[in-house]
Enzyme design. Structure first.
Site, PDB file in Angstrom:
ATOM      1  N   ALA A   1      61.014  12.976   5.541  1.00  0.00           N
ATOM      2  CA  ALA A   1      61.523  13.709   4.376  1.00  0.00           C
ATOM      3  C   ALA A   1      62.405  14.852   4.836  1.00  0.00           C
ATOM      4  O   ALA A   1      62.178  15.449   5.892  1.00  0.00           O
ATOM      5  CB  ALA A   1      60.379  14.248   3.527  1.00  0.00           C
ATOM      6  N   ASP A   2      63.411  15.138   4.035  1.00  0.00           N
ATOM      7  CA  ASP A   2      64.240  16.316   4.254  1.00  0.00           C
ATOM      8  C   ASP A   2      63.884  17.434   3.290  1.00  0.00           C
ATOM      9  O   ASP A   2      64.202  18.590   3.545  1.00  0.00           O
ATOM     10  CB  ASP A   2      65.717  15.946   4.118  1.00  0.00           C
ATOM     11  CG  ASP A   2      66.204  15.143   5.312  1.00  0.00           C
ATOM     12  OD1 ASP A   2      66.886  15.732   6.166  1.00  0.00           O
ATOM     13  OD2 ASP A   2      65.883  13.951   5.414  1.00  0.00           O
ATOM     14  N   ARG A   3      63.232  17.068   2.196  1.00  0.00           N
ATOM     15  CA  ARG A   3      62.735  18.071   1.247  1.00  0.00           C
ATOM     16  C   ARG A   3      61.726  17.399   0.320  1.00  0.00           C
ATOM     17  O   ARG A   3      61.981  16.319  -0.206  1.00  0.00           O
ATOM     18  CB  ARG A   3      63.885  18.658   0.423  1.00  0.00           C
ATOM     19  CG  ARG A   3      63.475  19.797  -0.512  1.00  0.00           C
ATOM     20  CD  ARG A   3      64.649  20.217  -1.405  1.00  0.00           C
ATOM     21  NE  ARG A   3      65.790  20.676  -0.655  1.00  0.00           N
ATOM     22  CZ  ARG A   3      66.234  21.937  -0.650  1.00  0.00           C
ATOM     23  NH1 ARG A   3      65.597  22.860  -1.342  1.00  0.00           N
ATOM     24  NH2 ARG A   3      67.314  22.258   0.041  1.00  0.00           N
TER      25      ARG A   3
END
Length: 375
Positions: free
Chosen positions: A256-258
């Site tokens: 995940a990036d966010r």
């Protein structure tokens, strides 16, 4: 009992006090080239041009890059006082935060660093303030290694427990992009979970989506697996649904990036496709990320800015630099780097260094603030 992780052999961030070298991941697996980071502009470009990529690695590299640039400016006399050092470090954080918009780790990391640097005594000597900044940046790296270790142990233990309850002793995992040692400080997030299963002798096989258009799965994940002898099968992105239909996949594990307050997750483009297909085929999907990726301040995925990159990344061969797509006045190209997977589709849970948070039975399926609040 959770196993102790092994030492990963790959290293994309080479740091010693006063020196930072980053592996240019655009050139893998054909070339292994490390670039020196000497200035704040260097680290901004390395992130923006995706020489360094992966949300945790971006944050760690940014912190260390700013620290090295600060040290160099003190050493050559450009920063002569503690107040000048403090001001330079703070403004550098603001500048580097403009390099890429979607991954929250970068913003969380540099905002935290700013808060700590603002508390330093600017009346002290330049070298003393610079050293304090360096120690704060180095702590980011140390913490990320510890986060990786926690993620891989918790994730592997949980997935294996689920499989054992269903009568299976080994598991097969499907993943996308690259979430391993090349994307973090050491072991990885989603690929770290795969690594731990492999180290424990419990991995049947990992299936890696090629991950167009940058091919992080084909170029980087496969590279990591080959280097460590991890059983791996590369598939085209479009083959994932057929794979889940025709072969036993125990879990889809992605990075995940966010991760927003309600569990909506920004990750590499194609993750949403996997989540929809996994839901249809009854395969649990897990998101593996450090707590630095959790964003309780953003309510849901529709508030996340999705980075869009140049059309040439799709129309041009990455190696030969030749255009491989017909051109014309009526052709347009849409190249989003990330997509949003709704929390509802994260059916297995969110894996952090703190443990595995399973979804609730009804919306909102996750409460990210409660995970952050855990010790």
């Amino acid at each position: 009992m959770m196993s102790k992780p092994h030492h990963a052999t790959l290293e994309s961030i080479k740091y010693t006090p006063g020196s930072l070298r980053l592996l240019d991941q655009r050139k893998l697996p054909l070339e292994t080239v490390f670039d020196d980071v000497l200035t704040v502009e260097d680290i901004w470009s390395a992130i923006n041009e995706m020489r360094v990529r992966g949300a945790p690695a971006i944050a760690v590299s940014a912190a260390l890059g700013i620290a090295v640039a600060t040290q160099r400016k003190v050493a050559n006399g450009e920063l002569k006082s503690g107040s000048e050092v403090q001001a330079f470090f703070l403004s550098s954080c603001d500048f580097v935060m403009t390099s890429r918009p979607t991954a929250v780790n970068l913003f969380n990391c540099l905002r935290d660093l700013k808060e700590q640097v603002e508390k330093l005594d600017p009346t002290k000597a330049a070298a003393e303030v610079a050293q304090a900044c360096v120690e704060l940046a180095e702590a980011v790296y140390t913490k990320d290694v510890a986060f990786n270790e926690g993620i891989m142990r918790h994730g592997a233990a949980h997935i294996l427990a689920v499989a054992k309850a269903e009568g299976r002793d080994k598991v097969s995992i499907l993943t996308i992009c690259n979430t391993g040692a090349l994307a973090t400080s050491r072991y990885g997030t989603a690929l770290g979970v795969v690594r731990q299963l492999f180290y424990d002798g419990k991995l049947e096989r990992v299936y890696a989506c090629e991950t167009r258009p940058w091919n992080q799965g084909a170029r980087l994940t496969v590279y990591e697996c080959v280097q460590e002898g991890i059983p791996c099968t590369l598939i085209c992105d479009g083959a994932a649904s057929s794979l889940m239909l025709n072969r036993k996949i125990d879990a889809v594990v992605v990075g995940a990036d966010r991760i927003c307050q309600n569990g909506d997750t920004a990750n590499k483009i194609g993750t949403y496709n996997l989540a929809v297909s996994a839901k249809f085929h009854g395969v649990k999907l897990y998101v593996a990320a450090p707590s630095t990726t959790l964003d309780a301040k953003t309510a849901s995925g529709n508030r996340v800015e999705i980075e869009e990159r140049e059309p040439t990344e799709i129309t041009t061969n990455m190696v030969t630099k030749q255009r491989v797509v017909a051109d014309g006045p009526h052709l347009s190209v849409w190249n989003p780097v990330f997509d949003i997977t709704p929390g509802e589709l994260i059916t297995g849970g969110i894996i952090t260094e703190k443990g595995v948070q399973a979804p609730t039975a009804s919306a909102p399926y996750y409460d990210i603030a409660s995970i952050i609040a855990q010790p």
